[in-house]
Design a protein around this motif. Structure first.
Motif, PDB file in Angstrom:
ATOM      1  N   HIS A  40       0.814  -1.209   0.000  1.00  0.00           N
ATOM      2  CA  HIS A  40       0.000   0.000   0.000  1.00  0.00           C
ATOM      3  C   HIS A  40       0.847   1.258   0.000  1.00  0.00           C
ATOM      4  O   HIS A  40       0.399   2.306  -0.440  1.00  0.00           O
ATOM      5  N   ILE A  41       2.044   1.142   0.546  1.00  0.00           N
ATOM      6  CA  ILE A  41       2.896   2.330   0.626  1.00  0.00           C
ATOM      7  C   ILE A  41       3.679   2.526  -0.666  1.00  0.00           C
ATOM      8  O   ILE A  41       3.740   3.629  -1.198  1.00  0.00           O
ATOM      9  N   PHE A  42       4.219   1.420  -1.209  1.00  0.00           N
ATOM     10  CA  PHE A  42       5.080   1.582  -2.380  1.00  0.00           C
ATOM     11  C   PHE A  42       4.339   1.405  -3.699  1.00  0.00           C
ATOM     12  O   PHE A  42       4.827   1.837  -4.730  1.00  0.00           O
ATOM     13  N   ALA A  43       3.198   0.762  -3.663  1.00  0.00           N
ATOM     14  CA  ALA A  43       2.413   0.625  -4.899  1.00  0.00           C
ATOM     15  C   ALA A  43       0.947   0.641  -4.494  1.00  0.00           C
ATOM     16  O   ALA A  43       0.283  -0.387  -4.473  1.00  0.00           O
ATOM     17  N   THR A  44       0.488   1.825  -4.162  1.00  0.00           N
ATOM     18  CA  THR A  44      -0.888   1.943  -3.671  1.00  0.00           C
ATOM     19  C   THR A  44      -1.859   1.425  -4.732  1.00  0.00           C
ATOM     20  O   THR A  44      -1.811   1.882  -5.873  1.00  0.00           O
ATOM     21  N   PRO A  45      -2.698   0.480  -4.373  1.00  0.00           N
ATOM     22  CA  PRO A  45      -3.609  -0.091  -5.370  1.00  0.00           C
ATOM     23  C   PRO A  45      -4.583   0.973  -5.866  1.00  0.00           C
ATOM     24  O   PRO A  45      -5.047   1.814  -5.097  1.00  0.00           O
ATOM     25  N   GLY A  46      -4.849   0.918  -7.164  1.00  0.00           N
ATOM     26  CA  GLY A  46      -5.824   1.827  -7.745  1.00  0.00           C
ATOM     27  C   GLY A  46      -5.241   3.169  -8.128  1.00  0.00           C
ATOM     28  O   GLY A  46      -5.975   4.056  -8.546  1.00  0.00           O
ATOM     29  N   VAL A  47      -3.939   3.354  -7.935  1.00  0.00           N
ATOM     30  CA  VAL A  47      -3.313   4.635  -8.291  1.00  0.00           C
ATOM     31  C   VAL A  47      -2.372   4.386  -9.484  1.00  0.00           C
ATOM     32  O   VAL A  47      -1.591   3.438  -9.443  1.00  0.00           O
ATOM     33  N   PRO A  48      -2.484   5.218 -10.527  1.00  0.00           N
ATOM     34  CA  PRO A  48      -1.621   4.989 -11.711  1.00  0.00           C
ATOM     35  C   PRO A  48      -0.138   5.027 -11.349  1.00  0.00           C
ATOM     36  O   PRO A  48       0.273   5.741 -10.428  1.00  0.00           O
ATOM     37  N   LYS A  49       0.659   4.248 -12.110  1.00  0.00           N
ATOM     38  CA  LYS A  49       2.086   4.107 -11.840  1.00  0.00           C
ATOM     39  C   LYS A  49       2.825   5.453 -11.857  1.00  0.00           C
ATOM     40  O   LYS A  49       3.721   5.694 -11.058  1.00  0.00           O
ATOM     41  N   TRP A  50       2.446   6.327 -12.793  1.00  0.00           N
ATOM     42  CA  TRP A  50       3.191   7.583 -12.941  1.00  0.00           C
ATOM     43  C   TRP A  50       3.020   8.514 -11.738  1.00  0.00           C
ATOM     44  O   TRP A  50       3.751   9.485 -11.593  1.00  0.00           O
ATOM     45  N   LEU A  51       2.064   8.187 -10.857  1.00  0.00           N
ATOM     46  CA  LEU A  51       1.885   9.010  -9.651  1.00  0.00           C
ATOM     47  C   LEU A  51       2.811   8.585  -8.523  1.00  0.00           C
ATOM     48  O   LEU A  51       2.878   9.241  -7.488  1.00  0.00           O
ATOM     49  N   ALA A  52       3.498   7.463  -8.742  1.00  0.00           N
ATOM     50  CA  ALA A  52       4.345   6.907  -7.680  1.00  0.00           C
ATOM     51  C   ALA A  52       5.331   7.916  -7.088  1.00  0.00           C
ATOM     52  O   ALA A  52       5.490   7.958  -5.862  1.00  0.00           O
ATOM     53  N   PRO A  53       6.008   8.734  -7.888  1.00  0.00           N
ATOM     54  CA  PRO A  53       6.952   9.709  -7.303  1.00  0.00           C
ATOM     55  C   PRO A  53       6.294  10.637  -6.294  1.00  0.00           C
ATOM     56  O   PRO A  53       6.979  11.149  -5.402  1.00  0.00           O
ATOM     57  N   ILE A  54       4.989  10.864  -6.433  1.00  0.00           N
ATOM     58  CA  ILE A  54       4.292  11.687  -5.432  1.00  0.00           C
ATOM     59  C   ILE A  54       3.772  10.806  -4.303  1.00  0.00           C
ATOM     60  O   ILE A  54       3.912  11.130  -3.130  1.00  0.00           O
ATOM     61  N   MET A  55       3.177   9.659  -4.687  1.00  0.00           N
ATOM     62  CA  MET A  55       2.511   8.808  -3.700  1.00  0.00           C
ATOM     63  C   MET A  55       3.471   8.235  -2.669  1.00  0.00           C
ATOM     64  O   MET A  55       3.159   8.191  -1.482  1.00  0.00           O
ATOM     65  N   ILE A  56       4.643   7.772  -3.129  1.00  0.00           N
ATOM     66  CA  ILE A  56       5.555   7.105  -2.187  1.00  0.00           C
ATOM     67  C   ILE A  56       6.024   8.072  -1.095  1.00  0.00           C
ATOM     68  O   ILE A  56       5.904   7.741   0.098  1.00  0.00           O
TER      69      ILE A  56
END
Lengths: 345, 164
Positions: A230-246
């Motif tokens: 959930h922290i490193f690959a939040t389900p349901g969130v596009p991959k390109w948002l990872a730099p913000i999400m993580i």
């Protein structure tokens, strides 16, 4: 015994804060309040009843242990001792003139302060109470609880059923010792802080920092695969948002215990400040008429604080349990948008 | 700022003390307390389920008893019915027998009466004959002094009697 406790609580608590340091000059409520809620090297119960606590300094790797009475002269004025000086409640290296010097590097203060002494008292009380209760369970297995045992049993069962089981799920059992310890530690110390001459231990940021850090460590170390997913690959969130999400999720890990730390510290300290402020009114107005009003309000606040003492212990334990629950929960990824804390119950 | 600056000393003592407290309380307080609570709850649970089971068993027994009772009642009714039937049959047959016996006895009595009557009539006849003979003899003894006339008359009488 009960009557004695009520007596202690009811009038000693009120008189406890009434001691006002109007030493010669003008009364400064701010100084008085800060002095009361801050740590100290002596434990001042009442005028003439002062416990001088040991000072333990590590100066460049060198242990330095002496009594804090050395810092006080016969008029109870602060004096420098052995190259150290107490200023604004802290020990500093002194220069030739007896003022804190510019060089304070590698001076560590491990003194048994008022808060540490109070911590030891609370620990002794915790041991006494809960070893007695454990003994009662061993003595009467399978019987209905008696005495002090029947007072604490519902609380223990409440923590187990309503806090641990409800928020952690089937793996609750391994978190029970921490949750019970933290709950009773905070509650007992909150109450001790309200006692006359009591230290403001749970209103000290160092204490809440340690407790919150323990919750953080337990959460992080019991985090399972889906917690980290959930922290490193939040389900349901596009991959390109990872730099913000993580980074956001990583900050989220820290903000939860940070809120625990600040919440407990602020609630307890605020309660002390309010009661002390109400008493300060008497000295500010210098009028007998204000006395009864001030006492009435302070008494009311004291009862409120007794409730807050329990409430804050409950909130700290409940939120810790929720964080643990989030860490061990087996997620069903479909439809779960990865709301970590508090979204599941 | 002073308030929100954690002191190293208190952090140290709080960490050390809290971990010791956590360890000692876990080992010597929470473990026995939680175990005791768990055991007590388990025993209460067991007792409750045992009571529930006993209740069900009781219900089963009660139903069984009811069934047995109903069966017994039916049996009783059957026996009573049979007994009353048998009694009725007995009475019926006894009545019949009594009737038959009565009829037979009446017939016998009738026959006996008939016989008696006949015997009595015969005896009356004989008596009448003897009396008539006696009377006749006395009359005749006076009337018939002569033996021959006597004999002839006697013969006539005898003839008459035998003809009868």
């Amino acid at each position: 015994m009960k009557k004695l406790f009520i007596l202690l609580f009811s009038f000693l608590t009120i008189s406890a804060y009434a001691e006002a340091p109007v030493e010669g000059g003008e009364f400064k409520p701010g100084d008085m309040i800060t002095h009361h809620i801050a740590d100290d090297y002596i434990w001042h119960f009442a005028d003439g009843v002062t416990l001088y606590l040991p000072v333990i300094l590590v100066d460049n790797g060198q242990f330095n242990v002496f009594s804090s009475s050395n810092f006080y002269d016969e008029n109870h004025e602060l004096v420098p001792y052995g190259g150290y000086v107490v200023s604004h409640g802290h020990i500093y290296r002194a220069d030739a003139s007896g003022q804190p010097s510019a060089d304070q590097s590698s001076l560590l203060d491990f003194s048994i302060t008022k808060n540490v002494a109070s911590l030891f008292v609370s620990v002794a009380l915790l041991f006494f109470v809960f070893f007695t209760i454990a003994g009662a369970y061993k003595k009467n297995p399978g019987k209905a609880p008696k005495g002090i045992q029947s007072f604490f049993e519902p609380i223990i069962i409440f923590i187990r059923d309503e806090i641990a089981k409800a928020n952690i799920g089937p793996k609750y059992e391994r978190y029970m010792p921490y949750l019970l310890t933290v709950f009773f530690f905070i509650w007992f110390n909150n109450l001790l802080g309200l006692m006359p001459g009591g230290a403001n231990l749970t209103g000290n940021i160092a204490v809440t920092l340690v407790l919150a850090t323990l919750t953080l460590l337990i959460t992080v170390f019991s985090g399972n695969k889906s917690y980290w997913a959930h922290i490193f690959a939040t389900p349901g969130v596009p991959k390109w948002l990872a730099p913000i999400m993580i980074p956001v999720e990583l900050i989220g890990i820290l903000t939860k215990p940070f809120s625990l730390m600040v919440r407990l510290f602020a609630n307890i300290t605020a309660g002390h400040i309010i009661i002390l402020s109400l008493f300060s009114l008497i000295f500010i107005f210098q009028s007998v008429a204000v006395g009864p009003l001030s006492v009435a309000f302070a008494t009311f606040m004291n009862f409120l604080e007794l409730f807050v003492a329990l409430l804050q212990a409950y909130i700290f334990t409940l939120l810790s349990a929720m964080y643990f629950g989030g860490a061990v929960e087996e997620h069903d990824h479909v439809g779960d948008m990865g709301h970590g804390d508090g979204a599941h119950h | 700022m002073e308030l929100v600056t954690p002191g190293i000393g208190l952090i140290f003592w709080q960490t050390v003390t809290f971990i010791i407290v956590l360890f000692l309380l876990s080992k010597f307080a929470w473990k026995p307390i939680m175990n005791a609570l768990h055991d007590r709850e388990a025993s209460i649970e067991k007792a409750l389920s045992a009571a529930e089971k006993a209740k069900l068993e009781m219900q089963g027994l009660k139903a069984e008893n009811e069934k047995l009772l109903a069966e017994a009642r039916m049996e009783r009714d059957k026996i009573l019915k049979e007994a009353s039937d048998a009694g009725n049959a007995l009475i019926e047959s006894a009545k019949q027998k009594a009737n038959e016996e009565g009829g037979r006895m009446i017939t016998q009595a009738r026959e006996a009466i008939e016989n008696e009557k006949r015997a009595a009539i015969t005896e009356v006849k004989n008596m009448a004959a003897v009396l008539s003979v006696d009377i006749a003899e006395r009359i005749l003894r006076k009337e018939l002094s002569n033996p021959q006339a006597q004999q002839e008359l006697a013969k006539d009488y005898i003839k008459e009697v035998t003809l009868n």
